[in-house]
Every structure is written in C-alpha cells, then in structure tokens.
Design an enzyme around this catalytic site. Structure first.
Site, PDB file in Angstrom:
ATOM      1  N   LYS A  62     -33.290  95.628  22.025  1.00 40.25           N
ATOM      2  CA  LYS A  62     -32.331  94.575  22.429  1.00 40.25           C
ATOM      3  C   LYS A  62     -32.366  93.458  21.398  1.00 40.25           C
ATOM      4  O   LYS A  62     -33.452  93.099  20.906  1.00 40.25           O
ATOM      5  CB  LYS A  62     -32.700  94.017  23.807  1.00 40.25           C
ATOM      6  CG  LYS A  62     -31.760  92.893  24.254  1.00 40.25           C
ATOM      7  CD  LYS A  62     -31.945  92.526  25.708  1.00 40.25           C
ATOM      8  CE  LYS A  62     -33.085  91.565  25.961  1.00 40.25           C
ATOM      9  NZ  LYS A  62     -33.008  90.285  25.248  1.00 40.25           N
ATOM     10  N   GLU A  79     -30.477  89.486  20.438  1.00 42.40           N
ATOM     11  CA  GLU A  79     -29.661  88.372  20.943  1.00 42.40           C
ATOM     12  C   GLU A  79     -28.601  87.996  19.911  1.00 42.40           C
ATOM     13  O   GLU A  79     -28.884  87.972  18.718  1.00 42.40           O
ATOM     14  CB  GLU A  79     -30.559  87.151  21.212  1.00 42.40           C
ATOM     15  CG  GLU A  79     -31.550  87.386  22.330  1.00 42.40           C
ATOM     16  CD  GLU A  79     -32.403  86.154  22.637  1.00 42.40           C
ATOM     17  OE1 GLU A  79     -32.127  85.069  22.059  1.00 42.40           O
ATOM     18  OE2 GLU A  79     -33.328  86.277  23.450  1.00 42.40           O
ATOM     19  N   ASP A 101     -37.573  94.508  23.177  1.00 39.30           N
ATOM     20  CA  ASP A 101     -36.848  93.305  22.767  1.00 39.30           C
ATOM     21  C   ASP A 101     -37.298  92.918  21.359  1.00 39.30           C
ATOM     22  O   ASP A 101     -38.503  92.755  21.111  1.00 39.30           O
ATOM     23  CB  ASP A 101     -37.237  92.172  23.742  1.00 39.30           C
ATOM     24  CG  ASP A 101     -36.127  91.185  23.950  1.00 39.30           C
ATOM     25  OD1 ASP A 101     -35.064  91.329  23.332  1.00 39.30           O
ATOM     26  OD2 ASP A 101     -36.328  90.258  24.766  1.00 39.30           O
ATOM     27  N   ASP A 112     -39.067  89.694  25.343  1.00 38.48           N
ATOM     28  CA  ASP A 112     -39.899  88.726  24.612  1.00 38.48           C
ATOM     29  C   ASP A 112     -40.275  87.561  25.534  1.00 38.48           C
ATOM     30  O   ASP A 112     -41.012  86.648  25.144  1.00 38.48           O
ATOM     31  CB  ASP A 112     -39.246  88.266  23.305  1.00 38.48           C
ATOM     32  CG  ASP A 112     -37.943  87.519  23.522  1.00 38.48           C
ATOM     33  OD1 ASP A 112     -37.480  87.420  24.672  1.00 38.48           O
ATOM     34  OD2 ASP A 112     -37.377  87.034  22.512  1.00 38.48           O
ATOM     35  N   GLU A 172     -26.414  86.468  30.046  1.00 38.43           N
ATOM     36  CA  GLU A 172     -27.385  85.555  30.667  1.00 38.43           C
ATOM     37  C   GLU A 172     -26.763  84.191  30.924  1.00 38.43           C
ATOM     38  O   GLU A 172     -26.207  83.560  30.013  1.00 38.43           O
ATOM     39  CB  GLU A 172     -28.635  85.418  29.770  1.00 38.43           C
ATOM     40  CG  GLU A 172     -29.647  84.438  30.363  1.00 38.43           C
ATOM     41  CD  GLU A 172     -31.061  84.571  29.829  1.00 38.43           C
ATOM     42  OE1 GLU A 172     -31.346  85.499  29.062  1.00 38.43           O
ATOM     43  OE2 GLU A 172     -31.889  83.704  30.199  1.00 38.43           O
TER      44      GLU A 172
HETATM   45  O1  KIV Z   1     -37.047  88.563  27.401  1.00 34.31           O
HETATM   46  C1  KIV Z   1     -36.537  88.879  28.485  1.00 34.31           C
HETATM   47  O2  KIV Z   1     -37.226  89.091  29.489  1.00 34.31           O
HETATM   48  C2  KIV Z   1     -35.090  89.004  28.535  1.00 34.31           C
HETATM   49  C3  KIV Z   1     -34.439  89.270  29.860  1.00 34.31           C
HETATM   50  C4  KIV Z   1     -34.645  88.166  30.800  1.00 34.31           C
HETATM   51  C5  KIV Z   1     -33.020  89.637  29.726  1.00 34.31           C
HETATM   52  O3  KIV Z   1     -34.454  88.908  27.542  1.00 34.31           O
END
Ligand code: KIV
Length: 286
Positions: free
Chosen positions: A116, A118, A86, A47, A185
């Site tokens: 993914k 968070e 994401d 994202d 991160e």
């Molecule tokens: O959104 C993104 O690019 C990320 C990575 C940096 C892990 O979450």
C-alpha cells in the site's frame, strides 16, 4: 468461509458481486492467526505500527526494516487472508526505481501479496511502474498520515468542491495506473460513495462512511487496546486495556502474596525427594 487463500482477483470480484470486504491491521503472528481465523479478508501490516506498537508519535519515523520485520511475522501467522504491506515514508516517494526495489522486498521477504502507498495523481506513474514490475498496489488517499502536516494536520479531507474534485481525480488516476483497491481515509461519506460508484476497483473506507466497498480499522483501536486517543470513526468492539491491566495486577498481587504458582502449576518429581536429601546428607558426612 472458504479455506483457500484469498486472491486479489477474488477481492475485486467481491465488489462486482456486491459483497463487503473486511480489512484489519496486524503487526505480529499471533494476532495475524486470530484475525485470519475470524475470517478477515485482508491483513494490513500498516505503518500505524509506529504509533500502536513501536511508541513513535507519528508514522513518519517508521523504517522499511521495521515494516519488513513485522510483515514477516504476520506472514507466518496468516493462512487464508490476503496480506498487504504498508510502504513507509520515503520508501517510494523518491521514484519508481526505489518503489519497485523496496516494494518488491515485501513480496520476496515477507510473502506479502501486495503493498500500500499513500498519495494520488502525484504517485500514479510510480504505481504504474510497480504494477508493471509485478507488484500489486493498494492506493490510499484522503487523510494520508505520512504527509498529514502538509494537509494541515489530522483533518477530514474533501469537504469543499476543489478538494473533493481533487480526490475524485486522485482515485481515478490510481485506478488507471493499475491499483487493485484504494483506501479512502477521513472523507465525507457522500464523497466516498461517489468515488466508490465511479471506480471498478474496491474502495476501503476508514472514516469514510458505509458506502465504501470495504472497511478497515486499526485492530488495537477496535479492541480498545490503544488508549492514547480514539478517533471519532472508530467503533470499539471490546475494551481490552482495562482487562489487561486487571489481569496483570492480579498476577502481581498473587506473586507478592506467594499464592502463585499453586500446586496445579508445579511439576512433581518422579522420585521421592527424600532420597535426594538423604544422598546429600551422606555426601556431607563422608
Ligand atoms: O497504517 C495503517 O494502519 C493504515 C490504515 C489505517 C489504513 O494505513
């Protein structure tokens, strides 16, 4: 480099075998093709799209439709790499049902292999429900940009004992919930190493030191294409922004001077243009 498509099992096995995992972000088909051909294991449609490509100030405004639009493009460009989409802010935090329905769209519509999300212990039940529904999940803890304001901004996490313990617990709860990997991160490298040793699933670090099982960077940062700011953990392997500007300025100068296009860039006619000119003159006379 194997030509066959990478699987989640192959990524998990890599940790057992002691090999490193490479992850880069991709937002369109052309970059996806380049990264895939360069042997990158996982393409993450991050994202970060919001900041790097769409011009937002943070990742918070990115919508599900925007993510899916770009994930579909990346899906068309990749061949061998594993594809992870994401999930944007508020597409999974409201609970397992939304998370399954929205996460499932990445698999059904964009041919992603996984998504993914968070968060740590607070989203473990949601992760468990997604995995049960057949959606492979990559976790993301430490500095989580979607909720950075709650963390006091874009700051290193896990420096004191309490927050380090919290991150260890978060990583374990994601593994226990069925996540196949966890992004760490912006956390101290010793803590990342400790978490990596405690988990059977791979850790993917960004600003988390060399002890992680893999590393991820935003591709535009690695290539020096994003000029707004460069985080300390980024290594620029190229500095393309000045090269892009130079090439574009040359194009402008040549168009303005009339030196582009040259003969080599033109298509000759298959007949003598004089024939057409003569026909035109004949038309005018009659
Ligand atoms: O959104 C993104 O690019 C990320 C990575 C940096 C892990 O979450």
């Amino acid at each position: 480099m194997p030509e066959t498509k990478l699987t989640i099992k192959a990524i998990i096995d890599r940790k057992r075998e002691g090999g490193k995992i490479t992850v880069l972000t991709a937002y369109d088909a052309s970059f996806a093709r380049l990264l895939d051909q360069a042997g990158i294991d996982i393409l993450l449609v991050g994202d970060s799209l919001g900041m790097v490509v769409l011009g937002y100030d943070s990742t918070v405004p990115v919508t599900l439709e925007e993510m899916l639009h770009h994930a579909r493009a990346v899906g068309r460009g990749r061949q061998r790499s594993l594809l992870v989409g994401d999930m944007p802010f508020l597409s999974y935090q409201s609970g397992p049902r939304d998370a399954i329905l929205n996460g499932g769209r990445f698999l059904k519509e964009a041919r992603c292999d996984a998504v993914k999300v968070e968060g740590g212990a607070e989203i473990a039940d949601t992760v468990r429900a997604m995995v049960r529904a057949g959606i492979p999940v990559m976790g993301h803890i430490g500095l989580t940009p979607q909720t950075a304001s709650q963390l006091g901004g874009f700051r290193v996490q896990g420096r004191d004992a309490a927050s380090a313990r919290q991150l260890i617990a978060a990583a374990r709860s994601l593994e226990e919930a069925g996540a196949f990997a966890v992004v760490l991160e912006c956390i101290p490298d010793q803590l990342a190493g400790m978490i990596t040793r405690q988990l059977a699933i791979p850790t993917i670090g960004i600003g988390a030191g060399p002890g992680c099982d893999g590393q991820v960077l935003v591709t535009h940062d690695l290539l020096g294409l994003f000029e707004k700011f460069v985080p300390r953990f980024v290594k620029q392997y190229a500095n393309l922004a000045p090269m892009v500007k130079e090439a574009v300025a040359s194009f402008r100068a040549e168009v303005e001077a009339g030196t582009f296009p040259a003969a080599a860039h033109c298509f000759p006619m298959q007949i003598d243009p004089a024939t057409l000119e003569a026909e035109k003159e004949e038309e005018v006379r009659t």
